[in-house]
Motif scaffolding. Structure first.
Motif, PDB file in Angstrom:
ATOM      1  N   GLY A  45       0.831  -1.187   0.000  1.00 22.04           N
ATOM      2  CA  GLY A  45       0.000   0.000   0.000  1.00 22.04           C
ATOM      3  C   GLY A  45       0.869   1.240   0.000  1.00 22.04           C
ATOM      4  O   GLY A  45       1.943   1.270   0.618  1.00 22.04           O
ATOM      5  N   PHE A  46       0.433   2.274  -0.690  1.00 23.03           N
ATOM      6  CA  PHE A  46       1.209   3.510  -0.766  1.00 23.03           C
ATOM      7  C   PHE A  46       1.231   4.215   0.596  1.00 23.03           C
ATOM      8  O   PHE A  46       0.224   4.253   1.314  1.00 23.03           O
ATOM      9  CB  PHE A  46       0.609   4.464  -1.796  1.00 23.03           C
ATOM     10  CG  PHE A  46       0.712   3.998  -3.214  1.00 23.03           C
ATOM     11  CD1 PHE A  46       1.847   3.351  -3.691  1.00 23.03           C
ATOM     12  CD2 PHE A  46      -0.336   4.221  -4.109  1.00 23.03           C
ATOM     13  CE1 PHE A  46       1.939   2.931  -5.003  1.00 23.03           C
ATOM     14  CE2 PHE A  46      -0.255   3.810  -5.429  1.00 23.03           C
ATOM     15  CZ  PHE A  46       0.882   3.165  -5.872  1.00 23.03           C
ATOM     16  N   PHE A  52     -15.195  14.176   2.717  1.00 23.56           N
ATOM     17  CA  PHE A  52     -15.782  12.862   2.471  1.00 23.56           C
ATOM     18  C   PHE A  52     -15.309  12.227   1.172  1.00 23.56           C
ATOM     19  O   PHE A  52     -15.133  11.009   1.109  1.00 23.56           O
ATOM     20  CB  PHE A  52     -17.312  12.975   2.502  1.00 23.56           C
ATOM     21  CG  PHE A  52     -17.805  13.558   3.796  1.00 23.56           C
ATOM     22  CD1 PHE A  52     -17.825  12.787   4.945  1.00 23.56           C
ATOM     23  CD2 PHE A  52     -18.198  14.879   3.886  1.00 23.56           C
ATOM     24  CE1 PHE A  52     -18.241  13.313   6.156  1.00 23.56           C
ATOM     25  CE2 PHE A  52     -18.615  15.424   5.089  1.00 23.56           C
ATOM     26  CZ  PHE A  52     -18.637  14.643   6.229  1.00 23.56           C
ATOM     27  N   THR A  53     -15.069  13.038   0.145  1.00 19.25           N
ATOM     28  CA  THR A  53     -14.631  12.456  -1.130  1.00 19.25           C
ATOM     29  C   THR A  53     -13.156  12.055  -1.098  1.00 19.25           C
ATOM     30  O   THR A  53     -12.796  10.977  -1.588  1.00 19.25           O
ATOM     31  CB  THR A  53     -14.871  13.437  -2.285  1.00 19.25           C
ATOM     32  OG1 THR A  53     -14.246  14.696  -1.991  1.00 19.25           O
ATOM     33  CG2 THR A  53     -16.346  13.651  -2.517  1.00 19.25           C
ATOM     34  N   PHE A  54     -12.304  12.905  -0.553  1.00 14.11           N
ATOM     35  CA  PHE A  54     -10.865  12.636  -0.660  1.00 14.11           C
ATOM     36  C   PHE A  54     -10.393  11.416   0.131  1.00 14.11           C
ATOM     37  O   PHE A  54      -9.582  10.630  -0.377  1.00 14.11           O
ATOM     38  CB  PHE A  54     -10.061  13.882  -0.305  1.00 14.11           C
ATOM     39  CG  PHE A  54      -9.769  14.767  -1.503  1.00 14.11           C
ATOM     40  CD1 PHE A  54     -10.545  14.691  -2.652  1.00 14.11           C
ATOM     41  CD2 PHE A  54      -8.704  15.661  -1.496  1.00 14.11           C
ATOM     42  CE1 PHE A  54     -10.283  15.494  -3.766  1.00 14.11           C
ATOM     43  CE2 PHE A  54      -8.430  16.459  -2.600  1.00 14.11           C
ATOM     44  CZ  PHE A  54      -9.212  16.373  -3.729  1.00 14.11           C
ATOM     45  N   PRO A  55     -10.838  11.200   1.381  1.00 17.47           N
ATOM     46  CA  PRO A  55     -10.390   9.973   2.053  1.00 17.47           C
ATOM     47  C   PRO A  55     -10.725   8.704   1.264  1.00 17.47           C
ATOM     48  O   PRO A  55      -9.902   7.787   1.171  1.00 17.47           O
ATOM     49  CB  PRO A  55     -11.125  10.025   3.391  1.00 17.47           C
ATOM     50  CG  PRO A  55     -11.293  11.490   3.661  1.00 17.47           C
ATOM     51  CD  PRO A  55     -11.589  12.080   2.311  1.00 17.47           C
ATOM     52  N   ARG A  56     -11.923   8.659   0.679  1.00 21.15           N
ATOM     53  CA  ARG A  56     -12.285   7.479  -0.143  1.00 21.15           C
ATOM     54  C   ARG A  56     -11.393   7.377  -1.373  1.00 21.15           C
ATOM     55  O   ARG A  56     -10.953   6.287  -1.753  1.00 21.15           O
ATOM     56  CB  ARG A  56     -13.742   7.571  -0.584  1.00 21.15           C
ATOM     57  CG  ARG A  56     -14.736   7.300   0.507  1.00 21.15           C
ATOM     58  CD  ARG A  56     -16.135   7.217  -0.072  1.00 21.15           C
ATOM     59  NE  ARG A  56     -17.144   7.328   0.965  1.00 21.15           N
ATOM     60  CZ  ARG A  56     -18.444   7.392   0.731  1.00 21.15           C
ATOM     61  NH1 ARG A  56     -18.894   7.352  -0.522  1.00 21.15           N
ATOM     62  NH2 ARG A  56     -19.296   7.499   1.728  1.00 21.15           N
ATOM     63  N   SER A  81      -1.633   4.654   3.983  1.00 23.06           N
ATOM     64  CA  SER A  81      -1.171   5.599   5.003  1.00 23.06           C
ATOM     65  C   SER A  81      -0.770   6.886   4.300  1.00 23.06           C
ATOM     66  O   SER A  81      -0.244   6.845   3.178  1.00 23.06           O
ATOM     67  CB  SER A  81       0.023   5.062   5.794  1.00 23.06           C
ATOM     68  OG  SER A  81      -0.286   3.852   6.453  1.00 23.06           O
ATOM     69  N   MET A  82      -0.994   8.035   4.946  1.00 23.88           N
ATOM     70  CA  MET A  82      -0.675   9.305   4.301  1.00 23.88           C
ATOM     71  C   MET A  82      -0.379  10.376   5.339  1.00 23.88           C
ATOM     72  O   MET A  82      -0.809  10.290   6.483  1.00 23.88           O
ATOM     73  CB  MET A  82      -1.842   9.779   3.433  1.00 23.88           C
ATOM     74  CG  MET A  82      -3.151   9.904   4.174  1.00 23.88           C
ATOM     75  SD  MET A  82      -4.469  10.647   3.190  1.00 23.88           S
ATOM     76  CE  MET A  82      -4.232  12.366   3.586  1.00 23.88           C
ATOM     77  N   MET A 131     -15.521   5.503   9.216  1.00 27.39           N
ATOM     78  CA  MET A 131     -15.346   6.217   7.961  1.00 27.39           C
ATOM     79  C   MET A 131     -14.304   5.483   7.124  1.00 27.39           C
ATOM     80  O   MET A 131     -13.423   4.807   7.657  1.00 27.39           O
ATOM     81  CB  MET A 131     -14.896   7.649   8.261  1.00 27.39           C
ATOM     82  CG  MET A 131     -14.953   8.584   7.098  1.00 27.39           C
ATOM     83  SD  MET A 131     -14.661  10.286   7.660  1.00 27.39           S
ATOM     84  CE  MET A 131     -14.741  11.114   6.084  1.00 27.39           C
ATOM     85  N   THR A 132     -14.396   5.622   5.817  1.00 26.33           N
ATOM     86  CA  THR A 132     -13.497   4.927   4.898  1.00 26.33           C
ATOM     87  C   THR A 132     -12.343   5.837   4.500  1.00 26.33           C
ATOM     88  O   THR A 132     -12.554   6.958   4.042  1.00 26.33           O
ATOM     89  CB  THR A 132     -14.256   4.509   3.630  1.00 26.33           C
ATOM     90  OG1 THR A 132     -15.430   3.788   4.013  1.00 26.33           O
ATOM     91  CG2 THR A 132     -13.393   3.635   2.740  1.00 26.33           C
ATOM     92  N   GLY A 133     -11.112   5.343   4.665  1.00 27.22           N
ATOM     93  CA  GLY A 133      -9.949   6.126   4.273  1.00 27.22           C
ATOM     94  C   GLY A 133      -8.664   5.509   4.776  1.00 27.22           C
ATOM     95  O   GLY A 133      -8.672   4.484   5.466  1.00 27.22           O
ATOM     96  N   PRO A 134      -7.519   6.125   4.443  1.00 29.07           N
ATOM     97  CA  PRO A 134      -6.220   5.625   4.899  1.00 29.07           C
ATOM     98  C   PRO A 134      -5.904   6.106   6.315  1.00 29.07           C
ATOM     99  O   PRO A 134      -6.575   6.996   6.851  1.00 29.07           O
ATOM    100  CB  PRO A 134      -5.248   6.247   3.892  1.00 29.07           C
ATOM    101  CG  PRO A 134      -5.920   7.508   3.471  1.00 29.07           C
ATOM    102  CD  PRO A 134      -7.400   7.285   3.549  1.00 29.07           C
TER     103      PRO A 134
END
Length: 472
Positions: free
Chosen positions: A93-94, A118-122, A131-132, A155-158
């Motif tokens: 994973g990046f 909400f858009t960017f984490p997905r 990870s970021m 919530m969905t995201g890195p």
């Protein structure tokens, strides 16, 4: 090909397998393709993120979110979910290092940005980012909440390393930036945001050397790091002060402006000076050597500059993510600017060659996207395009993947857990429907993004925010 044809199981009633200890809300579960205790990806090509050569015909076994075996002829335990990796590539994973949860939203002649909570984490997760680091926040409390909610499975995201608000003196008319007026304010700012939970600090164009010195001293006392998009302070000055990381490669360096005023930012003349610099410049070689000696890392963000080089309108093909009115504005700008300034393309290529020199000499090079600029850099799509750019500009596939994964993990102190495909590390992985050695653009065929063993459906994540970037 859909996942139901990719996944085979040992038992007809396999779905009774126990789920991971991590719990998820229904909002998150709808994007999960794989969430079982034991998973094996078989007959897959792996590029492990350490810089090693790709290996074909491998099996990767992971259990409870941790890689337990990698190799050939691995005995697969009973009640293990088997994913057929034939014709596919598996990479780490990046771990991307210049990300934002905001996006360019200019108004008339004003540069402005808007939070994309909400858009960017997905999108980041869809693009393979597990990870970021947010390299500067405009809504730090929002970013800290997102981090907490993602960790809680709400919530969905890195995973997120949250950076402070920009530490900056007044100089640009950007409404979302706060400004400091003294080094003492910098000290208080570091203390305040460290107490709130940020884990990195970002200095910006118009700071003074004393501002930077105070920021570095205070952050380092707390075991935290400082990065910078610099102009008033040169790379050499910042490196000698002890900054941990420099943003945007060498594109924004002011070191080569002959009559540069101390603590003063002249971005236009600095840009002209860097463009005039010869590719084999001894001055650049000297700067590279200094940065390596001082262990100053560099984060390259080529994708935010690429749109000015007469390349595709939205790098990585992210047009579909944009709200209609945003896409119309960007297309109008793109048509007017297309191919106007060939010097930008020359500078873009030189910067990547200098970064290759820095990397080959042992410099710590990382990558990010910086989804700002002209609004043509979109989270997720841009992360995939970043890998493509590195490979297209002289980095080997193994080097490029390491720059986008393990090098970021090392910088963040996470290398024991993530950043490469190794036994004992988290199962943070990207499964791609194609061979990256055959065509680097197969990265756009990402199928499943595993974050600590939970497999998220990349296509579903991308689909869920189509036409919504620019709205939230």
């Amino acid at each position: 090909m859909s996942f139901k044809y990719l996944i085979t199981v040992s038992f007809a009633l396999f779905w009774i397998l126990t789920l991971h200890a991590q719990s998820y809300t229904e909002q998150v579960k709808r994007f999960i393709a794989v969430d079982t205790n034991s998973v094996a990806i078989t007959d897959v090509k792996i590029i492990d993120g350490t810089g090693n050569a790709p290996l074909s015909g491998q099996t990767v076994l992971f259990s409870e979110g941790v890689i337990t075996e990698i190799g050939e002829n691995i005995k697969i335990p009973e009640e293990t979910l088997i994913i057929d990796g034939t014709g596919k590539t598996l990479i780490p994973g990046f771990v991307m290092m210049h990300e934002h949860i905001f996006y360019s939203m200019p108004f008339e002649n004003w540069f402005s940005v808007g939070q994309m909570s909400f858009t960017f984490p997905r999108l980041y997760l869809a693009g393979g980012v597990t990870s970021m680091r947010t390299a500067g926040s405009i809504e730090p409390e929002t970013d800290l909440n997102l981090k907490k909610w993602i960790e809680a499975g709400k919530m969905t995201g890195p995973r997120m390393d949250v950076t402070s608000p920009f530490i900056e003196r007044e100089g640009y008319d950007i409404a979302e930036l706060g400004f400091v007026s003294s080094p003492e304010e910098v000290r208080k700012m570091v203390q305040f945001w460290a107490d709130r939970g940020v884990t990195s600090f970002k200095v910006y164009n118009h700071i003074t050397r004393e501002d930077l010195k105070v920021c570095v001293e205070e952050a380092h006392k707390l075991g935290l790091k400082v990065t910078g998009h610099l102009c008033s302070v040169t790379y050499q000055e910042a490196s000698e002060i002890g900054i941990d990381n420099l943003e945007h490669g060498f594109m924004v360096s002011s070191d080569f402006l002959e009559d540069k005023q101390v603590d003063f930012c002249d971005p236009f003349r600095s840009r002209e000076a860097i463009r005039a610099l010869e590719e084999d410049s001894p001055e650049m070689k000297s700067l590279i050597d200094l940065l390596i000696k001082n262990q100053t890392a560099i984060t390259t963000t080529p994708v935010v500059f690429e749109p000015y080089t007469d390349h595709e309108m939205i790098p990585g093909g992210g047009e579909e993510a944009l709200a209609t009115q945003v896409l119309e504005r960007i297309k109008s700008q793109y048509d007017r600017m297309q191919g106007r300034d060939s010097s930008v393309h020359v500078q873009f290529k030189k910067d990547l060659k200098w970064l290759k020199q820095f990397h080959d000499k042992g410099g710590h090079l990382m990558a990010g996207t910086d989804p700002t600029g002209a609004g043509r850099t979109v989270a997720g799509y841009a992360n995939q395009r970043t890998l493509e750019i590195l490979v297209e500009n002289g980095f080997s596939l193994g080097e490029a993947i390491k720059i986008c994964s393990l090098n970021g993990a090392i910088y963040l102190g996470m290398e024991e857990n993530t950043g490469s495909l190794e036994k004992g590390k988290w199962a943070d992985m990207i499964l791609i429907d194609g061979d990256l050695e055959d065509d680097i653009r197969n990265i756009r065929k990402t199928e499943i993004v595993f974050k600590k063993g939970t497999g998220f459906d990349s296509a579903k994540l991308f689909e869920s925010v189509k036409g919504k970037v620019g709205l939230n």
